[in-house]
Scaffold this active site. Structure first.
Site, mmCIF file in Angstrom:
data_model
loop_
_atom_site.group_PDB
_atom_site.id
_atom_site.type_symbol
_atom_site.label_atom_id
_atom_site.label_comp_id
_atom_site.label_asym_id
_atom_site.label_seq_id
_atom_site.Cartn_x
_atom_site.Cartn_y
_atom_site.Cartn_z
ATOM 1 N N HIS A 87 0.826 -1.211 0.000
ATOM 2 C CA HIS A 87 0.000 0.000 0.000
ATOM 3 C C HIS A 87 0.859 1.259 0.000
ATOM 4 O O HIS A 87 0.502 2.257 -0.612
ATOM 5 C CB HIS A 87 -0.941 -0.005 1.204
ATOM 6 C CG HIS A 87 -2.113 -0.916 1.001
ATOM 7 N ND1 HIS A 87 -2.325 -2.038 1.740
ATOM 8 C CD2 HIS A 87 -3.119 -0.873 0.094
ATOM 9 C CE1 HIS A 87 -3.420 -2.649 1.305
ATOM 10 N NE2 HIS A 87 -3.912 -1.966 0.309
ATOM 11 N N ARG A 92 -9.715 6.183 -3.277
ATOM 12 C CA ARG A 92 -9.540 5.335 -2.084
ATOM 13 C C ARG A 92 -9.932 6.159 -0.864
ATOM 14 O O ARG A 92 -9.081 6.823 -0.266
ATOM 15 C CB ARG A 92 -8.084 4.886 -1.967
ATOM 16 C CG ARG A 92 -7.629 3.913 -3.037
ATOM 17 C CD ARG A 92 -6.178 3.517 -2.793
ATOM 18 N NE ARG A 92 -5.788 2.341 -3.520
ATOM 19 C CZ ARG A 92 -5.154 2.338 -4.689
ATOM 20 N NH1 ARG A 92 -4.851 3.480 -5.275
ATOM 21 N NH2 ARG A 92 -4.810 1.215 -5.273
ATOM 22 N N ARG A 111 -14.815 4.655 -3.713
ATOM 23 C CA ARG A 111 -14.802 3.308 -3.133
ATOM 24 C C ARG A 111 -15.188 3.389 -1.661
ATOM 25 O O ARG A 111 -14.719 4.281 -0.947
ATOM 26 C CB ARG A 111 -13.414 2.678 -3.271
ATOM 27 C CG ARG A 111 -13.385 1.274 -2.683
ATOM 28 C CD ARG A 111 -12.126 0.542 -3.008
ATOM 29 N NE ARG A 111 -10.986 1.045 -2.265
ATOM 30 C CZ ARG A 111 -9.752 0.571 -2.421
ATOM 31 N NH1 ARG A 111 -9.510 -0.372 -3.312
ATOM 32 N NH2 ARG A 111 -8.770 1.050 -1.713
ATOM 33 N N GLU A 159 -11.319 -8.695 -6.592
ATOM 34 C CA GLU A 159 -9.941 -8.765 -6.109
ATOM 35 C C GLU A 159 -9.670 -9.983 -5.245
ATOM 36 O O GLU A 159 -8.591 -10.113 -4.679
ATOM 37 C CB GLU A 159 -9.529 -7.470 -5.391
ATOM 38 C CG GLU A 159 -10.484 -6.957 -4.344
ATOM 39 C CD GLU A 159 -10.063 -5.599 -3.767
ATOM 40 O OE1 GLU A 159 -8.934 -5.148 -3.996
ATOM 41 O OE2 GLU A 159 -10.894 -5.008 -3.057
ATOM 42 N N CYS A 218 -8.300 -1.284 -11.979
ATOM 43 C CA CYS A 218 -7.770 -0.121 -11.245
ATOM 44 C C CYS A 218 -6.540 -0.489 -10.426
ATOM 45 O O CYS A 218 -6.000 0.336 -9.708
ATOM 46 C CB CYS A 218 -8.848 0.513 -10.368
ATOM 47 S SG CYS A 218 -9.470 -0.600 -9.107
HETATM 48 C C1 PEP Z 1 -6.165 -3.318 -5.688
HETATM 49 O O1 PEP Z 1 -6.213 -4.160 -4.788
HETATM 50 O O2 PEP Z 1 -5.689 -3.533 -6.825
HETATM 51 C C2 PEP Z 1 -6.671 -1.956 -5.473
HETATM 52 C C3 PEP Z 1 -6.847 -1.126 -6.472
HETATM 53 O O3 PEP Z 1 -6.936 -1.572 -4.207
HETATM 54 P P1 PEP Z 1 -5.861 -1.332 -3.034
HETATM 55 O O4 PEP Z 1 -4.506 -1.258 -3.653
HETATM 56 O O5 PEP Z 1 -6.278 -0.066 -2.372
HETATM 57 O O6 PEP Z 1 -6.063 -2.532 -2.161
HETATM 58 MG MG MG Z 2 -7.451 -3.914 -3.020
#
Ligand code: PEP
Ligand code: MG
Length: 586
Positions: free
Chosen positions: A193, A300, A336, A435, A506
């Site tokens: 992250h 986000r 989101r 995901e 995304c």
């Molecule tokens: C992902 O998991 O690809 C996503 C876009 O969300 P995050 O990176 O915030 O988990």
């Molecule tokens: Mg994610």
């Protein structure tokens, strides 16, 4: 003598050069770095200030406890103050700083470790307890050193290269974006992250540099090449000149790309691939030209919650969402629902320690359990809906039941708002992030109950391959080009096409121009990427025919290995470059 270059993992592109500031991640993870001879006095001064602050804080606690509880319980703080006055311990810390030329926090940490080793090994619980007691006030000194240091750097204006043990969201937001030249760290994967955030903010970034912190001194100059994953310690004049000339070339290429970014991403045979952006905060809106993108594909929202000391109220959220919608001026904005948990903790929302946070209490699992969080967020979103083209996206969906529960709450919230006289948009599209593997396997049913899907490949790759996206030990196994990933992506795109629903990606892989072309070939109807990648992607899409993109997708699907998939991506890159040289030659 030439400055030394070391190789790490390239996480976020761009070149930067400047003085280092080492970020302290916490008392248990105290970084050690070397200090220059002339910095010894400064470091000893920092130590003295931190000890005074710790002593004042202990006195304050003593006073508080003696009035609120009793004198006897308050005594321990007086004892702790006396421990800090022990001249022997102070000498030991000062001589570590002066003789070993290390930073004050590392010297204090060394003293604590010595207490534990000498006393912790002795027999008897009371002796071990004593070791804990004598270290305790020194831990407070460590805390003071760290928070003071943070306050000091925050008050300055200079731009710095942040260095840390690990690239976490905390490090990526340690200072205002305008003050961070680059980030380098010992640990951290490409899709953690922290890395995602750094990329979104356009901060050049290199991680995975073993033994980084001991090689640094505060304010030492380093050059960071986020494209190649290299860093250069103390560059010599000639090295610096070469580095800066590369930086200039890169900036001029970016300028060419920027000039093209006003055009839509339409292939030479006339198929458009809308390119949307991922953003993390309202501040991001000022970092890109809204007219050059087709909307916000992923906001986000959890980062709006992270930069604070308490949950934002409905009113605050409503104002933020409305601002984003107004800023995007009628273009779609996908908000989101809160995706906290895992490595995105909120300082004011304690979640229990977990063995497996990625498989634990995160995303929609939290908000369905704490449904007030969800209700407040949905109310704010619905109230903002008349200000633009809003869509809502559910993270971490693993089952139909979750989707149905969110829809149920959504309907209740809408009815309440209607009753209260708020204007809201009917038929607001609600989509699901794909995901986790169960959502891929059950895709046909899931897509039938949502208005659109967006694939979060950052998580999907970790769950498909059973590789933690934040664990540096397995970072090289985290492989978005794995044939199973390509097949899962194809399955989703086909399923969405059959159901007549738009499908976007995304996750960060879409930020690579060749991959964006491949995704178009697989049947995706848009991609959403960090704003700085928009020009490169438009450039690539505008040079590859949609029919060729489909052939590349077929070829990628026929591969047995990641190497094979990478080979196809390279062919796409070559074709993009070839188009450019033939255009110039013509
Ligand atoms: C992902 O998991 O690809 C996503 C876009 O969300 P995050 O990176 O915030 O988990
Ligand atoms: Mg994610």
């Amino acid at each position: 003598m030439q400055g030394r270059t070391v190789q790490g993992i390239a996480v976020s592109p761009g070149l930067a050069v400047g003085p280092v500031h080492v970020v302290h991640a916490g008392a248990d993870d105290t970084p050690t770095w070397n200090i220059a001879r002339e910095e010894i006095a400064l470091e000893i001064g920092r130590l003295a200030n931190a000890m005074n602050a710790a002593s004042e804080s202990l006195e304050e606690r003593r006073r508080l406890i003696s009035t609120s509880t009793n004198e006897k319980d308050a005594e321990i703080f007086a004892v702790h103050r006396m421990i800090l006055q022990d001249p022997g311990a102070l000498r030991e810390v000062e001589s570590s700083i002066a003789e070993e030329r290390i930073n004050a926090e590392a010297a204090v940490q060394r003293l604590i470790r010595r207490f534990q080793e000498t006393m912790g090994n002795l027999e008897g619980a009371s002796v071990r307890g004593y070791a804990a007691d004598v270290s305790d006030p020194w831990r407070l000194v460590l805390d003071m050193l760290q928070s003071r240091d943070r306050e000091e750097i925050q008050q300055e204006q200079s731009k710095v290269v942040l260095a840390s043990g690990e690239l976490t969201p905390h490090v990526a937001t340690y200072l205002g974006r305008e003050r961070i030249l680059a980030i380098v760290s010992e640990k951290g994967g490409r899709f953690s992250h922290g890395a995602v955030l750094a990329r979104s903010m356009g901060i050049p970034c290199v991680v995975g540099i073993a033994n980084l912190l001991p090689r640094l001194e505060q304010n030492m100059v380093i050059a960071v090449d986020g494209d190649r994953g290299e860093i250069l310690f103390r560059p010599e004049e000639e090295q610096l000149e070469r580095f800066l000339s590369k930086k200039r070339q890169q900036e001029s290429r970016r300028q060419t790309l920027r000039e093209e970014s006003g055009h839509s991403a339409v292939t030479p045979d006339g198929v458009e691939l809308p390119i949307l952006v991922n953003i993390e905060s309202v501040r991001d809106l000022d970092t890109f030209n809204g007219e050059y993108t087709d909307g916000v594909g992923l906001l986000r929202t959890e980062f709006l919650y992270m930069e604070r000391s308490e949950f934002p109220s409905e009113e605050e959220q409503y104002r933020l969402y409305r601002r984003v919608l107004e800023h995007m001026d009628g273009r779609p904005v996908t908000l989101r629902l809160l995706d906290i948990g895992g490595d995105k903790p909120l300082p004011y929302f304690q979640t229990p320690p977990e063995q497996n946070p990625a498989l634990g209490w995160r995303g929609i699992r939290i908000t369905l359990q704490w449904s007030d969080l969800l209700r407040v967020q949905l109310r704010a979103m619905l109230r903002a809906s008349p200000s633009g083209d809003l869509r809502i996206l559910m993270p971490m969906v693993t089952s139909l039941e979750e989707i149905r529960t969110v829809h149920g709450i959504f309907d209740e919230v809408r009815k309440d708002l209607d009753r209260q006289g708020y204007e809201t948009v009917d038929d607001l599209p609600v989509g699901a992030m794909i995901e986790v593997p169960s959502a891929v396997l059950d895709f046909e049913r899931i897509v039938a109950e949502v208005d659109f899907v967006s694939v979060g490949t950052n998580d999907l790759v970790q769950y498909l391959l059973a590789v933690d996206r934040d664990n540096p030990w397995v970072a090289d196994l985290y492989d978005p080009q794995h044939p199973a990933v390509v097949r899962a992506l194809a399955q989703i795109a086909r399923g969405a096409q059959a159901a007549g629903r738009p499908a976007s990606v995304c996750g960060d892989i879409a930020g690579d121009p060749a991959t964006a072309v491949l995704l178009q070939g697989l049947g995706y109807t848009s991609v959403s990427v960090a704003p700085q990648f928009v020009p490169e992607i438009k450039y690539a899409v505008r040079r590859i025919r949609a029919t060729d993109a489909s052939s590349f997708a077929e070829e990628a699907l026929a591969q047995d290995t990641s190497e094979g998939v990478r080979g196809v991506l390279q062919k796409i890159r070559d074709q993009v470059d070839g188009e450019e040289s033939s255009r110039k030659g013509a």
